[in-house]
Design an enzyme around this catalytic site. Structure first.
Site, mmCIF file in Angstrom:
data_model
loop_
_atom_site.group_PDB
_atom_site.id
_atom_site.type_symbol
_atom_site.label_atom_id
_atom_site.label_comp_id
_atom_site.label_asym_id
_atom_site.label_seq_id
_atom_site.Cartn_x
_atom_site.Cartn_y
_atom_site.Cartn_z
ATOM 1 N N GLU A 1 0.225 10.825 3.654
ATOM 2 C CA GLU A 1 -0.327 11.446 2.438
ATOM 3 C C GLU A 1 -1.645 10.737 2.161
ATOM 4 O OE1 GLU A 1 4.091 12.389 0.539
ATOM 5 O OE2 GLU A 1 2.538 11.563 -0.763
ATOM 6 N N LYS A 31 5.966 -2.063 2.174
ATOM 7 C CA LYS A 31 4.764 -2.922 2.030
ATOM 8 C C LYS A 31 3.889 -2.280 0.964
ATOM 9 C CE LYS A 31 0.861 -3.783 2.921
ATOM 10 N NZ LYS A 31 -0.112 -4.000 1.820
ATOM 11 N N GLU A 71 -14.503 11.282 -1.256
ATOM 12 C CA GLU A 71 -13.552 10.944 -2.316
ATOM 13 C C GLU A 71 -14.052 9.710 -3.063
ATOM 14 O OE1 GLU A 71 -9.713 9.186 -1.260
ATOM 15 O OE2 GLU A 71 -8.743 10.624 -2.579
ATOM 16 N N CYS A 112 -4.666 11.148 -6.094
ATOM 17 C CA CYS A 112 -5.012 11.877 -4.869
ATOM 18 C C CYS A 112 -5.222 13.366 -5.135
ATOM 19 C CB CYS A 112 -3.932 11.680 -3.813
ATOM 20 S SG CYS A 112 -2.309 12.195 -4.372
HETATM 21 P P1 NAD Z 1 -5.537 2.063 1.563
HETATM 22 O O1 NAD Z 1 -5.396 2.965 2.712
HETATM 23 O O2 NAD Z 1 -6.652 1.100 1.518
HETATM 24 O O3 NAD Z 1 -4.221 1.186 1.365
HETATM 25 C C1 NAD Z 1 -2.936 1.793 1.312
HETATM 26 C C2 NAD Z 1 -1.917 0.833 1.876
HETATM 27 O O4 NAD Z 1 -2.161 0.668 3.273
HETATM 28 C C3 NAD Z 1 -1.955 -0.555 1.251
HETATM 29 O O5 NAD Z 1 -0.627 -1.013 1.097
HETATM 30 C C4 NAD Z 1 -2.680 -1.362 2.302
HETATM 31 O O6 NAD Z 1 -2.348 -2.732 2.261
HETATM 32 C C5 NAD Z 1 -2.174 -0.720 3.580
HETATM 33 N N1 NAD Z 1 -3.021 -0.911 4.761
HETATM 34 C C6 NAD Z 1 -4.361 -1.064 4.835
HETATM 35 N N2 NAD Z 1 -4.750 -1.215 6.109
HETATM 36 C C7 NAD Z 1 -3.636 -1.135 6.876
HETATM 37 C C8 NAD Z 1 -3.389 -1.201 8.276
HETATM 38 N N3 NAD Z 1 -4.374 -1.372 9.159
HETATM 39 N N4 NAD Z 1 -2.120 -1.060 8.714
HETATM 40 C C9 NAD Z 1 -1.102 -0.863 7.844
HETATM 41 N N5 NAD Z 1 -1.278 -0.815 6.489
HETATM 42 C C10 NAD Z 1 -2.535 -0.944 6.024
HETATM 43 O O7 NAD Z 1 -5.537 3.019 0.278
HETATM 44 P P2 NAD Z 1 -5.756 2.610 -1.237
HETATM 45 O O8 NAD Z 1 -7.204 2.350 -1.440
HETATM 46 O O9 NAD Z 1 -4.747 1.576 -1.611
HETATM 47 O O10 NAD Z 1 -5.317 3.964 -1.973
HETATM 48 C C11 NAD Z 1 -6.165 4.973 -2.303
HETATM 49 C C12 NAD Z 1 -6.073 6.121 -1.308
HETATM 50 O O11 NAD Z 1 -4.747 6.653 -1.279
HETATM 51 C C13 NAD Z 1 -6.949 7.307 -1.690
HETATM 52 O O12 NAD Z 1 -7.610 7.794 -0.562
HETATM 53 C C14 NAD Z 1 -5.954 8.337 -2.214
HETATM 54 O O13 NAD Z 1 -6.388 9.670 -2.137
HETATM 55 C C15 NAD Z 1 -4.791 8.077 -1.328
HETATM 56 N N6 NAD Z 1 -3.575 8.641 -1.912
HETATM 57 C C16 NAD Z 1 -3.054 9.784 -1.368
HETATM 58 C C17 NAD Z 1 -1.917 10.374 -1.937
HETATM 59 C C18 NAD Z 1 -1.349 11.663 -1.383
HETATM 60 O O14 NAD Z 1 -0.235 12.004 -1.750
HETATM 61 N N7 NAD Z 1 -2.049 12.380 -0.534
HETATM 62 C C19 NAD Z 1 -1.310 9.779 -3.045
HETATM 63 C C20 NAD Z 1 -1.873 8.622 -3.581
HETATM 64 C C21 NAD Z 1 -3.002 8.055 -2.992
#
Ligand code: NAD
Length: 457
Positions: free
Chosen positions: A217, A142, A350, A251
């Site tokens: 992550e 997804k 962040e 990230c």
């Molecule tokens: P997000 O958590 O809003 O979304 C990530 C994914 O989760 C999307 O596909 C979204 O549709 C899905 N999602 C949202 N709510 C959900 C739920 N209730 N159940 C299941 N899936 C759900 O994150 P974002 O804004 O897309 O990405 C940015 C974040 O990702 C930042 O905090 C960044 O630091 C983090 N990130 C971490 C790493 C790492 O390796 N630690 C790498 C890249 C990004």
């Protein structure tokens, strides 16, 4: 608008999970040599379509083409690295004891869900998917609703490579509905998630009823600690690169720079000169260093942190606004705040944009204290020429990954992941297989040892 994408609901998730379940038995039993061949073929196709993938990714995310032109090669490298480990993924240990031989082996856990965010979506999709496939798991992916395009292209390439139908399935849609359905589905045995810390918490709750194994992550507020004895020219280059590359939507970005006070004014001054010269513009221009942010809502969030920094009394040294002729994109200037206090929101939360917060410190103990005084613990960067301090400080930093005198240089066998609110579990090398596989112990009696006898009177 770029394109219209389906909003898959629980029915589509169910269909995908069933397809992944049906395909699992054959894929699990496919010899490692064959999985290796197929995954290398996926890597070949990714490389062949590198230019197209770069263009799609830039369209979808606003990431500058200068960085996205490497997205395909990084992604192909992920597939090749894990392809080569397909044959040994199930290897275990021999643990002999008196009269018994114990040995372990690893078996793929089953169909897994992979949920990815919108920053560098293609590379991250391959980072999660390649080890799952090498382990023998089937996948329901997804992707993020703001950047679904390259995930679908990846699935096409995987199928074109000859990976059987049902092994990789993609369902696009909204996190709270589509993503939720995936995390609650009983046929999905584990969820590999990359995204926001709050979403990680929600997924843990959603997966509780089906006892989902989770790998997270999550976010970061990664410190770059610069001591006066460091090579300050190199520290400056790396500090600028680690926050203003990839639109700061990264990230592992170094979003707080902690600088020893004796060199703080000089370092912050040189930083400001560089930040003001960062080329913001059309992401398709190869000269562009900073493109538009991915979405108006994200721009709004980042601008909110400019107001927060000003209200809390930090000094806005560079940027902080949208440029005057922004065209139609979510353009935001490379931004630097200085003289920040550790308790300010811009020093703790962040921002996930081209936004750096500089904080002075006086002693090594204070630097460590500030570095660790956040909820996150993903990455940290340390600049010093004192080797004893480097080892000691690195050991005491609360971060899953520490780079000393370096920007983020990845080596795929090494563990990648965070402590505290930055994640659970590690990816990379063999660590990925710990998540996607079950470890089984088999005990064989080597002799006819006396078995305890009950009920014999
Ligand atoms: P997000 O958590 O809003 O979304 C990530 C994914 O989760 C999307 O596909 C979204 O549709 C899905 N999602 C949202 N709510 C959900 C739920 N209730 N159940 C299941 N899936 C759900 O994150 P974002 O804004 O897309 O990405 C940015 C974040 O990702 C930042 O905090 C960044 O630091 C983090 N990130 C971490 C790493 C790492 O390796 N630690 C790498 C890249 C990004």
């Amino acid at each position: 608008m770029l394109c219209t994408v389906a909003n898959g609901g629980p029915e589509e998730i169910d269909a995908a999970a069933r397809a992944a379940t049906e395909a699992f038995e054959d894929w699990r039993d496919t010899p490692g040599t064959e999985r290796k061949r197929l995954l290398h073929r996926v890597a070949d196709l990714i490389e062949e379509h590198g230019d197209e993938i770069a263009l799609l990714e830039t369209c979808d995310t606003g990431q500058p083409i200068r960085f996205m032109s490497k997205a395909a090669s990084r992604a192909a490298e992920n597939f090749r690295f894990f392809a080569d480990r397909s044959e040994s993924a199930s290897d275990g240990l021999a643990l002999p004891t008196a009269g018994h031989l114990n040995y372990t082996l690893r078996q793929p856990i089953g169909p897994v869900g992979i949920i990815t965010p919108w920053n560098t979506p293609f590379m991250l999709s391959t980072w999660k998917m390649a080890p799952a496939l090498a382990a023998g798991c089937t996948v329901v992916h997804k992707p993020a609703e703001w950047s679904p395009v390259t995930a679908m292209r990846l699935a096409e390439l995987v199928h074109e490579a000859g990976v059987p139908p049902g092994v990789v399935n993609v369902v696009t849609g909204i996190g709270e509905t589509t993503g939720r359905a995936l995390t609650e589905h009983p046929g999905i045995k584990a969820v590999g998630f990359v995204g926001d810390t709050r979403t990680g918490r929600a997924i843990m709750r959603q997966g509780a009823d089906t006892l989902k194994r989770v790998h997270f992550e999550l976010g970061g507020k990664n410190p770059v600690v610069v001591f006066a004895d460091a090579d300050l020219d190199r520290a400056l280059d790396a500090t600028v690169f680690m926050i203003y590359s990839l639109n700061g939507e990264r990230c592992t970005s170094g979003s707080r720079v902690l600088v020893e006070r004796t060199v703080y004014d000089d370092f912050a001054g040189r930083l400001a000169e560089r930040v003001k010269r960062i080329r913001l513009g059309n992401p398709f221009d190869p000269a562009t260093e900073l493109g538009p942010l991915i979405h108006p809502l994200h721009l709004e969030k980042v601008l909110g942190y400019v107001s927060a920094g000003q209200e809390e009394g930090a000094t806005l040294i560079a940027g902080g606004a949208c440029p005057e002729n922004p065209g139609s994109g979510n353009y935001f200037e490379a931004t630097l705040f200085g003289d920040a206090g550790r308790s300010m929101r811009i020093a703790r939360e962040e921002v996930f944009g081209p936004f750096l917060t500089a904080i002075p410190f006086d002693t090594e103990a204070e630097a460590l204290d500030i570095a660790n005084d956040v909820d996150y613990g993903l990455a940290a960067y340390l600049w010093t020429s004192d080797v004893t301090r480097a080892h000691d400080f690195a050991r005491r930093l609360e971060a899953g990954m520490v780079w000393v005198n370096s920007e983020n240089v990845r080596h795929l066998p090494t563990p990648f992941g965070g402590m505290k609110s930055s994640g659970i579990g590690r990816d990379g090398g063999d660590y990925s297989f710990d998540f996607y596989m079950e470890t089984k112990n088999i005990d064989i009696a080597l002799a006819r040892h006396p078995v305890p006898k009950l009920g014999k009177g």
